[in-house]
Design an enzyme around this catalytic site. Structure first.
Site, short mmCIF file in Angstrom:
data_model
loop_
_atom_site.label_atom_id
_atom_site.label_comp_id
_atom_site.label_asym_id
_atom_site.label_seq_id
_atom_site.Cartn_x
_atom_site.Cartn_y
_atom_site.Cartn_z
N TYR A 1 44.39 -14.22 -7.89
CA TYR A 1 44.60 -13.76 -6.67
C TYR A 1 44.62 -14.90 -5.64
CZ TYR A 1 44.35 -10.82 -2.01
OH TYR A 1 44.88 -10.45 -0.69
N ARG B 1 36.54 -1.09 -2.21
CA ARG B 1 36.36 -1.82 -1.03
C ARG B 1 35.39 -1.43 -0.04
NH1 ARG B 1 42.09 -4.44 1.26
NH2 ARG B 1 43.30 -3.05 -0.07
N VAL B 2 34.41 -2.24 0.79
CA VAL B 2 33.27 -1.82 1.16
C VAL B 2 33.23 -0.52 1.98
CG1 VAL B 2 32.90 -3.48 2.97
CG2 VAL B 2 30.99 -2.56 2.18
N VAL B 3 34.43 -0.68 2.84
CA VAL B 3 34.61 0.39 4.14
C VAL B 3 34.92 1.80 3.38
CG1 VAL B 3 36.25 1.13 5.96
CG2 VAL B 3 35.38 -1.28 6.04
N SER B 4 35.94 1.70 2.16
CA SER B 4 36.48 2.97 1.69
C SER B 4 35.10 3.46 0.93
CB SER B 4 37.70 2.77 0.95
OG SER B 4 37.48 1.66 0.43
N PHE C 1 31.82 3.20 1.37
CA PHE C 1 30.84 3.79 2.09
C PHE C 1 31.21 5.28 2.77
CE2 PHE C 1 28.25 -0.28 3.44
CZ PHE C 1 27.94 -0.47 2.26
N GLN D 1 28.79 -14.77 4.27
CA GLN D 1 29.61 -14.56 5.64
C GLN D 1 30.94 -14.85 5.54
OE1 GLN D 1 27.71 -17.69 7.99
NE2 GLN D 1 26.86 -16.04 9.29
N ARG D 2 31.88 -14.19 6.29
CA ARG D 2 33.19 -14.42 6.53
C ARG D 2 33.82 -13.94 7.86
NH1 ARG D 2 36.62 -13.29 1.33
NH2 ARG D 2 35.93 -15.47 0.75
N1 LIG Z 1 43.73 -5.39 3.68
C1 LIG Z 1 43.30 -6.44 3.74
O1 LIG Z 1 42.09 -6.62 4.11
C2 LIG Z 1 43.92 -7.76 3.29
C3 LIG Z 1 43.36 -8.93 3.65
C4 LIG Z 1 44.01 -10.05 3.07
C5 LIG Z 1 45.32 -10.10 2.46
N2 LIG Z 1 45.88 -8.80 2.47
C6 LIG Z 1 47.14 -8.90 1.98
O2 LIG Z 1 48.10 -7.87 2.64
C7 LIG Z 1 48.98 -7.29 1.75
C8 LIG Z 1 48.83 -5.76 1.88
O3 LIG Z 1 47.48 -5.36 1.45
P1 LIG Z 1 46.85 -3.62 1.52
O4 LIG Z 1 45.45 -4.07 1.85
O5 LIG Z 1 47.85 -3.12 2.32
O6 LIG Z 1 47.02 -3.51 -0.15
P2 LIG Z 1 47.97 -2.36 -0.57
O7 LIG Z 1 47.42 -2.10 -2.02
O8 LIG Z 1 47.56 -1.02 0.12
O9 LIG Z 1 49.45 -2.76 -0.46
C9 LIG Z 1 50.06 -3.63 -1.25
C10 LIG Z 1 51.42 -2.93 -1.79
O10 LIG Z 1 52.13 -3.91 -2.46
C11 LIG Z 1 52.71 -3.25 -3.71
N3 LIG Z 1 53.11 -3.93 -4.85
C12 LIG Z 1 52.11 -4.66 -5.41
N4 LIG Z 1 52.83 -5.25 -6.69
C13 LIG Z 1 53.95 -5.22 -6.39
C14 LIG Z 1 55.11 -5.62 -6.82
N5 LIG Z 1 55.04 -6.49 -8.01
N6 LIG Z 1 56.22 -5.29 -6.68
C15 LIG Z 1 56.36 -4.37 -5.49
N7 LIG Z 1 55.25 -3.90 -4.88
C16 LIG Z 1 53.75 -4.32 -5.13
C17 LIG Z 1 51.67 -2.01 -4.06
O11 LIG Z 1 52.24 -0.98 -4.46
C18 LIG Z 1 51.08 -1.68 -2.55
O12 LIG Z 1 51.85 -0.75 -1.91
C19 LIG Z 1 48.73 -7.91 0.29
O13 LIG Z 1 49.64 -9.04 0.15
C20 LIG Z 1 47.27 -8.46 0.41
O14 LIG Z 1 47.06 -9.46 -0.17
C21 LIG Z 1 45.19 -7.64 2.75
#
Ligand SMILES: NC(=O)c1ccc[n+]([C@@H]2O[C@H](COP(=O)([O-])OP(=O)(O)OC[C@H]3O[C@@H](n4cnc5c(N)ncnc54)[C@H](O)[C@@H]3O)[C@@H](O)[C@H]2O)c1
Length: 314
Positions: A121, A162-165, A167, A252-253
């Site tokens: 990742y 993930r921690v929020v979901s 909990f 921490q983050r």
């Molecule tokens: N939620 C967070 O805290 C967070 C933090 C940092 C970065 N991000 C980034 O934000 C984006 C969305 O994250 P999220 O939390 O909504 O996660 P999520 O899993 O809800 O969303 C990711 C989406 O990408 C789709 N996906 C995965 N692989 C794919 C592929 N090869 N082709 C097409 N679709 C694909 C999944 O089906 C899903 O709908 C991600 O790129 C993630 O890395 C999220």
């Protein structure tokens, strides 16, 4: 805003249910497609968010995770080049790895293990950033790179660990809430609507603003405080149980959001308690619809049971 929206997803971690309410809108179109393969469509703007985001999901098939970040970026950047579209990349605070600086500014290069279980990742997202900046320098593409910090809200996957979901699901079921370590490690949590507002401000900013820009909520909470707040908001009878802190858990983050504030005029405004209320209402509905006896720990769907026992990862 009057745009036509083409939503592309292979449903690896997402679900059609999350966009079902948009399906009758004539401006909305849904395509099942994996971004590791080229996509030929006509577009003006691209938001590239495709990637499994929680450790449980991205470590399930790490090779596919790297492919999604790297091949996905190449394919989306190729599409932007052909159509002259502006392109947004959902990068992550994980590019900072286990940071020596706190809070993390965008100028910090990070401390990432290239061969660990999180590397698919972290390094995938770092390589995607490299590709974005090479397409910018080499092909003059209009790019917008956001580094997202912990974000939560309705429509999260109940099993992503993930921690929020975790909990919330545990509290709604009056099950013990699993606290790793003494609960004094801190996180900052951004509500999803605040984040999306940040996306839109970054995307509509002038072309010289390429990012990377940190987007997140800088207010820190301890994991112990989060657990207590979730218990209070759900009226739960759950008690806290303490388990050893995993070795790779950052203490921490917190984002340094100076650039987002000064260049985009953006900052997160939703208080944690308010964002949690919306998220709890969503999980309450979801569990009830699944026939899960939400307030009784006796009846549990096997699927959601995984979330309750999984490690909390923020
Ligand atoms: N939620 C967070 O805290 C967070 C933090 C940092 C970065 N991000 C980034 O934000 C984006 C969305 O994250 P999220 O939390 O909504 O996660 P999520 O899993 O809800 O969303 C990711 C989406 O990408 C789709 N996906 C995965 N692989 C794919 C592929 N090869 N082709 C097409 N679709 C694909 C999944 O089906 C899903 O709908 C991600 O790129 C993630 O890395 C999220």
């Amino acid at each position: 805003m009057g745009h036509d929206v083409l939503c592309v997803d292979n449903f690896y971690t997402g679900t059609k249910r999350n966009v079902a309410h948009l399906m009758t809108n004539p401006r909305f179109e849904l395509v099942r497609h994996d971004v590791t393969f080229p996509l030929y469509v006509e577009v003006d703007e691209i938001f590239n968010l495709a990637c499994p985001a929680s450790p449980i999901h991205y470590q399930n098939d790490p090779v596919q995770t790297t492919k999604t970040s790297v091949h996905g970026a190449i394919n989306m950047l190729g599409l932007a080049k052909r159509t002259k579209a502006k392109i947004f990349q959902a990068s992550t605070s994980e590019v900072y790895g286990d940071p020596e600086m706190h809070p993390q500014p965008e100028s910090y290069w990070g401390r990432v293990n290239p061969i660990g279980v999180r590397s698919c990742y972290d390094e995938g997202k770092r390589c995607a950033e490299t590709l974005f900046f090479d397409y910018y320098r080499q092909h003059r593409l209009r790019i917008k790179v956001a580094r997202i910090f912990n974000t939560y809200g309705p429509r999260m996957h109940p099993n992503d660990g993930r921690v929020v979901s975790n909990f919330i699901v545990q509290a709604l079921r009056n099950e013990p809430i699993t606290l790793y370590g003494d609960g004094s490690q801190t996180r900052s949590f951004c509500y999803v609507s605040d984040l999306i507002e940040g996306f839109m401000k970054l995307m509509s900013s002038s072309d010289e603003i390429t990012g990377p820009v940190n987007l997140g909520n800088p207010t820190e909470f301890t994991i112990g405080e989060l657990a207590e707040l979730v218990i209070a908001l759900t009226n739960s009878r759950s008690r806290l149980i303490r388990l050893p802190l995993p070795a790779d858990d950052p203490r921490q983050r917190r984002p340094d959001t100076t650039i987002a504030e000064s260049k985009l005029g953006w900052s997160a405004t939703t208080p944690l308690a308010e964002g949690l209320k919306h998220t709890i209402a969503y999980f309450d509905r979801l569990l009830a619809e699944r026939g899960d006896a939400v307030r009784s720990p006796r009846v549990q769907s096997a699927e959601i049971r995984g979330a309750a026992t999984a490690r909390n990862v923020a």
